[in-house]
Design a protein around this motif. Structure first.
Motif, PDB file in Angstrom:
ATOM      1  N   TYR A  63     -23.138  -8.338   6.281  1.00  0.00           N
ATOM      2  CA  TYR A  63     -23.134  -7.301   5.248  1.00  0.00           C
ATOM      3  C   TYR A  63     -21.931  -6.361   5.415  1.00  0.00           C
ATOM      4  CZ  TYR A  63     -27.655  -8.610   3.327  1.00  0.00           C
ATOM      5  OH  TYR A  63     -28.677  -9.283   2.693  1.00  0.00           O
ATOM      6  N   ALA A  64     -21.590  -6.029   6.658  1.00  0.00           N
ATOM      7  CA  ALA A  64     -20.426  -5.173   6.875  1.00  0.00           C
ATOM      8  C   ALA A  64     -19.166  -5.822   6.320  1.00  0.00           C
ATOM      9  CB  ALA A  64     -20.257  -4.881   8.371  1.00  0.00           C
ATOM     10  N   GLU A  69     -14.909  -5.475   2.485  1.00  0.00           N
ATOM     11  CA  GLU A  69     -14.083  -6.375   1.685  1.00  0.00           C
ATOM     12  C   GLU A  69     -13.280  -7.369   2.503  1.00  0.00           C
ATOM     13  OE1 GLU A  69     -11.960  -4.199  -1.368  1.00  0.00           O
ATOM     14  OE2 GLU A  69     -13.791  -3.201  -2.034  1.00  0.00           O
ATOM     15  N   HIS A  70     -13.798  -7.724   3.672  1.00  0.00           N
ATOM     16  CA  HIS A  70     -13.254  -8.877   4.383  1.00  0.00           C
ATOM     17  C   HIS A  70     -13.692 -10.152   3.672  1.00  0.00           C
ATOM     18  CE1 HIS A  70     -12.452  -7.029   8.647  1.00  0.00           C
ATOM     19  NE2 HIS A  70     -11.527  -6.730   7.770  1.00  0.00           N
ATOM     20  N   ASN A  71     -14.906 -10.141   3.148  1.00  0.00           N
ATOM     21  CA  ASN A  71     -15.433 -11.235   2.342  1.00  0.00           C
ATOM     22  C   ASN A  71     -16.016 -10.657   1.056  1.00  0.00           C
ATOM     23  OD1 ASN A  71     -15.214 -13.788   3.958  1.00  0.00           O
ATOM     24  ND2 ASN A  71     -16.413 -12.606   5.440  1.00  0.00           N
ATOM     25  N   VAL A  72     -16.251 -11.513   0.096  1.00  0.00           N
ATOM     26  CA  VAL A  72     -16.929 -11.126  -1.142  1.00  0.00           C
ATOM     27  C   VAL A  72     -18.261 -11.858  -1.199  1.00  0.00           C
ATOM     28  CG1 VAL A  72     -16.843 -11.189  -3.667  1.00  0.00           C
ATOM     29  CG2 VAL A  72     -14.767 -10.695  -2.363  1.00  0.00           C
ATOM     30  N   LEU A 281      -8.310  -8.236   0.311  1.00  0.00           N
ATOM     31  CA  LEU A 281      -7.701  -8.570   1.597  1.00  0.00           C
ATOM     32  C   LEU A 281      -6.461  -9.432   1.398  1.00  0.00           C
ATOM     33  CD1 LEU A 281      -7.685  -8.600   4.675  1.00  0.00           C
ATOM     34  CD2 LEU A 281      -9.306 -10.519   4.602  1.00  0.00           C
ATOM     35  N   HIS A 282      -6.562 -10.380   0.499  1.00  0.00           N
ATOM     36  CA  HIS A 282      -5.416 -11.233   0.172  1.00  0.00           C
ATOM     37  C   HIS A 282      -4.230 -10.398  -0.304  1.00  0.00           C
ATOM     38  CE1 HIS A 282      -2.988 -14.340  -1.698  1.00  0.00           C
ATOM     39  NE2 HIS A 282      -3.242 -13.873  -2.922  1.00  0.00           N
ATOM     40  N   GLU A 283      -4.481  -9.407  -1.124  1.00  0.00           N
ATOM     41  CA  GLU A 283      -3.394  -8.566  -1.633  1.00  0.00           C
ATOM     42  C   GLU A 283      -2.718  -7.767  -0.522  1.00  0.00           C
ATOM     43  OE1 GLU A 283      -5.294  -6.253  -4.646  1.00  0.00           O
ATOM     44  OE2 GLU A 283      -5.245  -7.872  -6.141  1.00  0.00           O
ATOM     45  N   ILE A 412      -6.757  -5.561   9.027  1.00  0.00           N
ATOM     46  CA  ILE A 412      -6.424  -6.971   8.793  1.00  0.00           C
ATOM     47  C   ILE A 412      -6.793  -7.814  10.008  1.00  0.00           C
ATOM     48  CG2 ILE A 412      -4.511  -8.593   8.474  1.00  0.00           C
ATOM     49  CD1 ILE A 412      -3.119  -6.408   6.788  1.00  0.00           C
ATOM     50  N   ALA A 413      -6.483  -7.302  11.194  1.00  0.00           N
ATOM     51  CA  ALA A 413      -6.696  -8.075  12.415  1.00  0.00           C
ATOM     52  C   ALA A 413      -8.177  -8.274  12.737  1.00  0.00           C
ATOM     53  CB  ALA A 413      -6.006  -7.387  13.592  1.00  0.00           C
ATOM     54  N   LEU A 414      -9.031  -7.347  12.310  1.00  0.00           N
ATOM     55  CA  LEU A 414     -10.457  -7.434  12.647  1.00  0.00           C
ATOM     56  C   LEU A 414     -11.235  -8.401  11.758  1.00  0.00           C
ATOM     57  CD1 LEU A 414     -11.404  -3.725  13.506  1.00  0.00           C
ATOM     58  CD2 LEU A 414     -10.595  -5.542  15.018  1.00  0.00           C
ATOM     59  N   TYR A 415     -10.572  -9.000  10.758  1.00  0.00           N
ATOM     60  CA  TYR A 415     -11.209 -10.042   9.958  1.00  0.00           C
ATOM     61  C   TYR A 415     -11.479 -11.236  10.878  1.00  0.00           C
ATOM     62  CZ  TYR A 415     -11.507 -13.698   6.330  1.00  0.00           C
ATOM     63  OH  TYR A 415     -11.919 -14.725   5.516  1.00  0.00           O
ATOM     64  N   GLU A 416     -12.569 -11.724  10.949  1.00  0.00           N
ATOM     65  CA  GLU A 416     -13.822 -11.673  10.253  1.00  0.00           C
ATOM     66  C   GLU A 416     -14.919 -11.319  11.247  1.00  0.00           C
ATOM     67  OE1 GLU A 416     -15.138 -15.069   7.467  1.00  0.00           O
ATOM     68  OE2 GLU A 416     -15.286 -15.944   9.470  1.00  0.00           O
TER      69      GLU A 416
END
Length: 487
Positions: A63-64, A69-72, A281-283, A412-416
């Motif tokens: 959920y986090a 917005e790491h995932n949708v 995230l992509h942007e 960015i680095a903490l994805y995912e």
């Protein structure tokens, strides 16, 4: 035949019971698969596993990752979370994780009691220290996400049935005490054996105790920074961080072999397939010409190109949007990574002003290099250096600009796998007036989840929690204490 069999068994027990002592009957009533007493080493093996898999790599992270917005979220519960329908306010959403954290804390309390003065393993300082470090870790996740929670009256089944809520401020005092005590106990000599291969994080060899101590110092750096809106201590962050990991080989992470153990994000994708690749995230990656953009995402099965899911407004559909490229079956679960530690140092140096910007740059470069080298990213130090020189260095013009870039790079680095920490950072930064990470979900205007709800198992049975929960809408209006709220 079945009735005859049952009758024979019943008669046998009746006859046997008439000729045996109470002691024998007591032995018969024991469940050998659920022993009442277990050594601390066996308990710690389970607690290390559950801390990684059922707490850090749980619904809390899933959920986090949507909120940050790491995932949708593109299907079912995660789609509801994405469009802010029911899930963020429901007490059932995080109930499994709520229970898992409290079970961990209860069992860790048992280990601490066993290994403390008067316990049956008194003098087992290393196991005691590990249990205290893990207690701090689990307790921090609980209060960071939920705010005020039952603590001082909790973990007493059969004695206190409806524990009151403790303030997050007081809980944080206990978190730091756990860490200080844990580091002190791990630094003592003991005659008890090391955990050995039962230590699934550090391997339990002669060098493992020093690494657990470093993990404790790293957590002190993390939680000192967490309180920077309330009581900034950037020198303290740096001091603790300098006593922690020297490189990625020392970081606290749980590894999976891909057969008997599998990465939780991969397991969640296999079981549910509720995530789509995040447009926002992509942007951020393409804006910086970041080579990780080609690694972080991949087309959905059967698709030739990646379609990014729009944050807040995706179509509820599976098999269409791109997927995470990091969701591998052996992707580790980080309790704390080396790159997070270097990002903490970079932020602390940047917040101290122009005089320490060179140290901020150096720490930022180390953080990016380590994040590029993650096992499921696989980019080289040369790739990281080129990226830093071409895309990052020019943004580090002032203390404020440097701080902003540090926080975006950390996000960015903490994805995912480190979505919980990214979520915590975002809320802290907002409280401090640092809106460096721009999220794109249009619903965030008035429905960004500022916290997670309490678990339904206690909302329905504990009036103290039920009163604090209300109808759940408080998640949109009340920040946790360290983010400027009152509870």
């Amino acid at each position: 035949m079945k009735k005859i069999y049952i009758a024979i068994i019943s008669l046998g027990i009746l006859f046997f019971g008439s000729s045996c002592s109470e002691n024998i009957m007591d032995e018969l009533n024991k469940n050998v698969n659920n022993p009442e007493n277990m050594s601390s080493r066996l308990m710690l093996t389970d607690l290390i596993t559950t801390s990684a898999f059922t707490v850090t790599g749980s619904d809390l992270a899933f959920y986090a990752s949507v909120y940050i917005e790491h995932n949708v979220g593109i299907f079912n519960q995660l789609y509801n979370a994405e469009i802010r329908s029911n899930e963020p306010t429901s007490s059932t959403t995080y109930n499994n994780s709520w229970g898992a954290v409290y079970r961990n804390l209860r069992d860790l309390k048992t280990v601490i009691e066993k290994c403390s003065e008067g316990g049956e393993e008194e003098g087992n300082y290393h196991n005691l220290g590990i249990a205290q470090i893990l207690s701090a870790y689990n307790l921090a996740i609980l209060t960071d996400l939920m705010g005020d929670v039952p603590w001082s009256e909790a973990l007493q089944p059969g004695i206190i049935f409806t524990p009151t809520l403790d303030s997050q401020e007081s809980i944080y005092a206990d978190i730091f005490k756990f860490l200080d005590d844990g580091i002190a106990n791990l630094s003592k000599e003991t005659t008890f054996p090391l955990l050995g291969t039962q230590d699934f994080i550090y391997g339990g060899n002669a060098a493992s105790i020093a690494k657990w101590i470093k993990f404790g110092h790293g957590l002190k750096a993390r939680y000192t920074m967490r309180l920077s809106h309330k009581s900034p201590d950037y020198a303290g962050v740096i001091s603790s961080a300098n006593q922690s990991f020297a490189n990625s080989s020392e970081e606290a992470k749980f590894l999976y072999n891909g057969t008997s153990s599998k990465s939780p994000f991969h397991q969640f994708y296999t079981d549910r397939n509720y995530f789509g690749a995040s447009q926002s995230l992509h942007e951020k990656l393409t804006e910086r010409n970041d080579p990780r953009d080609a690694v972080y995402f991949k087309p959905n099965t059967g698709q030739s190109e990646i379609e990014f899911a729009p944050n807040g407004t995706p179509t509820q559909v599976q098999g269409r949007y791109g997927l995470s490229g990091l969701t591998g079956i052996t992707a580790p679960t980080f309790l704390m990574s080396y790159h997070e530690l270097e990002f903490l140092k970079a932020e602390a140096y940047a917040r101290q002003g122009a005089a320490t910007l060179p140290q901020a740059r150096e720490a930022l470069k180390k953080a990016i290099t380590a994040a590029f080298a993650k096992s499921n990213v696989g980019l080289s130090a040369e790739d990281a250096e080129e990226y830093f020189d071409d895309s990052v260095s020019g943004r580090l013009t002032t203390p404020e600009a440097t701080l902003a870039e540090i926080m975006v790079q950390k996000y960015i680095a903490l994805y995912e796998e480190e979505a919980i920490e990214a979520y915590n950072d975002y809320r802290r930064l907002r409280a401090m007036g640092n809106n460096f990470v721009q999220l794109k979900n249009p619903l965030n205007t008035n429905r960004f989840p500022l916290r997670f709800t309490y678990g339904s198992s206690d909302v329905t049975t504990n009036e103290n929690i039920r009163n604090a929960y209300g109808d759940g809408s408080y998640v949109y209006t009340e920040s946790v204490w360290w983010a400027g709220g009152s509870r």
